[in-house]
Motif scaffolding. Structure first.
Motif, PDB file in Angstrom:
ATOM      1  N   UNK A 133       0.854  -1.184   0.000  1.00 53.88           N
ATOM      2  CA  UNK A 133       0.000   0.000   0.000  1.00 53.88           C
ATOM      3  C   UNK A 133       0.891   1.236   0.000  1.00 53.88           C
ATOM      4  N   UNK A 134       0.341   2.340  -0.470  1.00 50.64           N
ATOM      5  CA  UNK A 134       1.078   3.608  -0.454  1.00 50.64           C
ATOM      6  C   UNK A 134       0.713   4.443   0.768  1.00 50.64           C
ATOM      7  N   UNK A 135      -0.474   4.216   1.300  1.00 53.40           N
ATOM      8  CA  UNK A 135      -0.981   5.023   2.405  1.00 53.40           C
ATOM      9  C   UNK A 135      -2.053   4.231   3.136  1.00 53.40           C
ATOM     10  N   UNK A 136      -2.110   4.405   4.461  1.00 57.46           N
ATOM     11  CA  UNK A 136      -3.172   3.809   5.265  1.00 57.46           C
ATOM     12  C   UNK A 136      -3.720   4.882   6.193  1.00 57.46           C
ATOM     13  N   UNK A 172      -8.221   2.371   5.880  1.00 58.90           N
ATOM     14  CA  UNK A 172      -8.420   2.682   4.470  1.00 58.90           C
ATOM     15  C   UNK A 172      -7.071   2.515   3.790  1.00 58.90           C
ATOM     16  N   UNK A 173      -7.009   1.586   2.867  1.00 64.19           N
ATOM     17  CA  UNK A 173      -5.750   1.191   2.234  1.00 64.19           C
ATOM     18  C   UNK A 173      -5.716   1.690   0.794  1.00 64.19           C
ATOM     19  N   UNK A 174      -4.720   2.495   0.451  1.00 65.42           N
ATOM     20  CA  UNK A 174      -4.558   2.981  -0.928  1.00 65.42           C
ATOM     21  C   UNK A 174      -3.518   2.126  -1.612  1.00 65.42           C
ATOM     22  N   UNK A 175      -3.907   1.469  -2.700  1.00 64.70           N
ATOM     23  CA  UNK A 175      -3.015   0.564  -3.405  1.00 64.70           C
ATOM     24  C   UNK A 175      -3.298   0.617  -4.894  1.00 64.70           C
ATOM     25  N   UNK A 230       0.848   7.230  -5.608  1.00 68.30           N
ATOM     26  CA  UNK A 230       0.412   5.903  -5.142  1.00 68.30           C
ATOM     27  C   UNK A 230       1.072   4.798  -5.964  1.00 68.30           C
ATOM     28  N   UNK A 231       1.039   4.962  -7.273  1.00 70.49           N
ATOM     29  CA  UNK A 231       1.637   3.959  -8.163  1.00 70.49           C
ATOM     30  C   UNK A 231       3.133   3.854  -7.912  1.00 70.49           C
ATOM     31  N   UNK A 232       3.794   4.998  -7.835  1.00 66.41           N
ATOM     32  CA  UNK A 232       5.249   5.026  -7.628  1.00 66.41           C
ATOM     33  C   UNK A 232       5.640   4.375  -6.306  1.00 66.41           C
ATOM     34  N   UNK A 233       4.922   4.647  -5.233  1.00 63.48           N
ATOM     35  CA  UNK A 233       5.270   4.133  -3.916  1.00 63.48           C
ATOM     36  C   UNK A 233       5.017   2.638  -3.775  1.00 63.48           C
TER      37      UNK A 233
END
Length: 112
Positions: free
Chosen positions: A35-38, A63-66, A105-108
């Motif tokens: 994930x990039x962010x939670x 909330x998981x951003x992936x 998000x994609x890069x991380x």
């Protein structure tokens, strides 16, 4: 008009029974670049059926951003890390968003 990165982006979520467990799970998923962010959201009240009985629990929402590319790995790994016998894990596509954020998000999640 949809962002080009939006098609590759997902918002997933899970719940867990304590703040410490939520923070630990979030950090592990981030360290593994799944994930990039939670976002950890306290104060969630969950009502659900479990083993034939109606349950009510205080939980924390994550909330998981992936990305779609990392989704299969996240879907396989989260149950290994989660304390629940059957953890909730649901994802939905992101229709649109701020392009620099979606690229981030994609890069991380591509880094390992």
């Amino acid at each position: 008009m949809n962002s080009p990165c939006a098609d590759a982006s997902l918002l997933a979520f899970t719940t867990i029974d304590s703040e410490d467990a939520a923070r630990h799970l979030a950090r592990q998923l981030l360290q593994e670049r799944l994930v990039a962010c939670v976002n950890v959201v306290p104060g969630v009240r969950s009502l659900y059926w479990w083993q034939g009985q109606l349950q009510e629990s205080a939980e924390w929402l994550l909330l998981l951003k992936t990305t779609g590319q990392r989704w299969p790995q996240l879907k396989a790994r989260l149950p290994e890390l989660h304390p629940y016998e059957v953890p909730e894990l649901i994802a939905t596509g992101i229709a649109d968003g701020l392009e620099p954020y979606l690229r981030w998000m994609v890069r991380e999640t591509e880094q390992e």
